[in-house]
Design a protein around this motif. Structure first.
Motif, PDB file in Angstrom:
ATOM      1  N   ARG A 232       0.858  -1.275  -0.093  1.00  0.00           N
ATOM      2  CA  ARG A 232       0.075   0.084  -0.074  1.00  0.00           C
ATOM      3  C   ARG A 232       0.934   1.295   0.058  1.00  0.00           C
ATOM      4  N   TYR A 234       2.694   4.653   1.069  1.00  0.00           N
ATOM      5  CA  TYR A 234       3.191   5.005   2.213  1.00  0.00           C
ATOM      6  C   TYR A 234       2.460   6.147   3.069  1.00  0.00           C
ATOM      7  N   ARG A 235       2.438   6.073   4.243  1.00  0.00           N
ATOM      8  CA  ARG A 235       1.639   6.921   5.121  1.00  0.00           C
ATOM      9  C   ARG A 235       2.758   7.421   6.113  1.00  0.00           C
ATOM     10  N   HIS A 236       2.455   8.484   6.519  1.00  0.00           N
ATOM     11  CA  HIS A 236       3.286   9.474   7.498  1.00  0.00           C
ATOM     12  C   HIS A 236       3.248   8.781   8.793  1.00  0.00           C
ATOM     13  N   ASP A 238       4.880   5.583   9.125  1.00  0.00           N
ATOM     14  CA  ASP A 238       5.245   4.289   8.665  1.00  0.00           C
ATOM     15  C   ASP A 238       6.578   4.057   8.772  1.00  0.00           C
TER      16      ASP A 238
END
Length: 458
Positions: A232, A234-236, A238
């Protein structure tokens, strides 16, 4: 609290004339309250003084007149002095614990602070307590110095579950001669919640559990191997160690491996509260045993990692749709346990004719499946027995606890047989039976019911 213990100052919000009028009215009212607070001793002194004064006037006895005036003036002077006394007193109450099981004791701590510059006179504290929690506690405080503090405590217990108000706290002020006694009340009160007593249940593996929602095992959305990874974006926040570089190069943006998604096992604890389904009342009744059993089962399964909800015959589910019982942390499970226990503390008989509302809730569950179903049912007729058999289809494993002695033994045996054939693990009980022993039998009963169900399917 100005103007005597337990009274609060008042903000009138008017002009000077209005303030003076209000203050004058308050003084008159307070003085009348002080005179009304004359004790039996004070009233006796006043009556004796008036009688002696009248007799002295009729008989012309000067000495008797002075004695009579002294007797009549003493309680009046005490009332005026007590009325003019100004104390600023603050009080607080603390419960330990706030939620207590039946037949266990809770301790109530009272704290009194004298925030004025003058010492108090003799004080008596009295806390309002429902009679079911025990006698009304009273404490006598001799003298509290300016800025001083006094702490007292008392114990309460109840054999009946429920929510009981404690307070408001009453404060009695008296003079050294015991002529006048003034009572003031604080406005704050607290609530003690007496929850059903829970028992520690042994861990058992119910047959059919894995066919429902499993034993809390984790299911990964991706199998082993880089080629099968489902990444998925990248999210802040991770972890950079989870970046999947092959997918990043393919998509042109940072991609991370998806974490394994644990599938939390689900359980519904069904409590039958229909008035017509139960006989008897009081702490030793079958209904109270069922309430305590439902609480024990819910707490036990929450401790094993289940997402538990409580369901009654009225269709009420706790936690509701917003909570869903899907807590993923120990704190969330603790909150759910507290919510369920608070609900069971005040649950009462309902006027529902049957279990249809509970069945509709079960039928509307996620995927039409409720995982583990633990039911505490009362007396069942033919219609409700058939409905309970249909409930079994909504669960991977199902355990039902039925009270003995409410129906004809032959009819009750026939209904138990039908429930077993439908796949229920049937555990008959009598009030007073040990729930841990019954729960230990659920494994064998569930295994037998599962085998019969499979044999019937073949």
């Amino acid at each position: 609290m100005d103007g005597g213990p337990g009274t609060a100052g008042r903000d009138t919000g008017g002009g000077d004339d209005a303030d003076r009028d209000v203050r004058a009215g308050e003084r008159q009212s307070s003085l009348r309250a002080a005179l009304a607070g004359l004790t039996t001793r004070g009233r006796s002194f006043l009556a004796a003084g008036v009688a002696a004064t009248v007799c002295a006037y009729v008989l012309g006895q000067g000495d008797l007149l002075r004695v009579g005036m002294l007797l009549a003036a003493l309680p009046l002077v005490c009332a005026v002095v007590l009325h003019r006394t100004r104390h600023r007193v603050a009080a607080s109450r603390r419960l330990s614990p706030v939620r207590v099981p039946t037949r266990d004791e809770a301790r109530v701590h009272l704290r009194l602070d004298n925030v004025s510059r003058l010492p108090t006179s003799l004080l008596m504290l009295q806390d309002r307590v429902p009679y079911i929690l025990g006698p009304r506690p009273r404490f006598v405080l001799d003298r509290v110095e300016p800025g001083g503090r006094r702490e007292v405590s008392y114990r309460v217990r109840s054999d009946l579950r429920g929510r009981y108000p404690l307070g408001p706290l009453q404060l009695r002020l008296t003079d050294p001669f015991g002529m006048v006694e003034l009572t003031r009340s604080f406005s704050a009160y607290d609530t003690l919640t007496v929850v059903p007593r829970t028992e520690a249940l042994p861990p058992v593996r119910l047959a059919g559990e894995a066919a429902g929602w499993g034993e809390g095992r984790q299911r990964s959305l991706a199998t082993a191997g880089d080629d099968d990874v489902i990444p998925r974006g990248y999210r802040h926040g991770d972890d950079l160690r989870r970046v999947h570089w092959r997918s990043t190069a393919r998509h042109g943006e940072l991609m991370v491996r998806r974490e394994e998604q644990p599938q939390k096992p689900r359980c519904t604890v069904l409590l039958d509260t229909r008035r017509a389904a139960w006989a008897g009342s009081g702490p030793d009744s079958a209904f109270e045993w069922a309430v305590s059993g439902a609480a024990s089962a819910a707490v036990h399964l929450l401790g094993r990692g289940y997402a538990v909800r409580l369901l009654t015959d009225t269709g009420t589910a706790v936690p509701g749709p917003d909570g869903g019982g899907l807590q993923s942390s120990a704190g969330g499970s603790s909150d759910t346990a507290g919510l369920i226990l608070d609900t069971l503390a005040v649950v009462d008989h309902s006027g529902e004719p049957g279990l249809s509302r509970a069945y509709e809730v079960l039928r509307g569950g996620i995927g039409g499946h409720e995982g583990l179903l633990v039911a505490f049912l009362g007396a069942l007729d033919e219609e409700q027995t058939a409905l309970a058999c249909r409930m079994r289809r909504r669960a991977g494993a199902a355990v039902v606890l039925l009270p003995r002695g409410f129906q004809d033994p032959v009819a009750q045996g026939e209904r138990e047989r039908r429930l077993r054939e439908a796949g229920w693990a049937v555990l008959p009980y009598a009030p007073g039976d040990a729930l841990p022993g019954l729960w230990r039998q659920a494994d064998r009963a569930a295994g037998g019911a599962s085998a019969r169900t499979e044999g019937g399917g073949r």
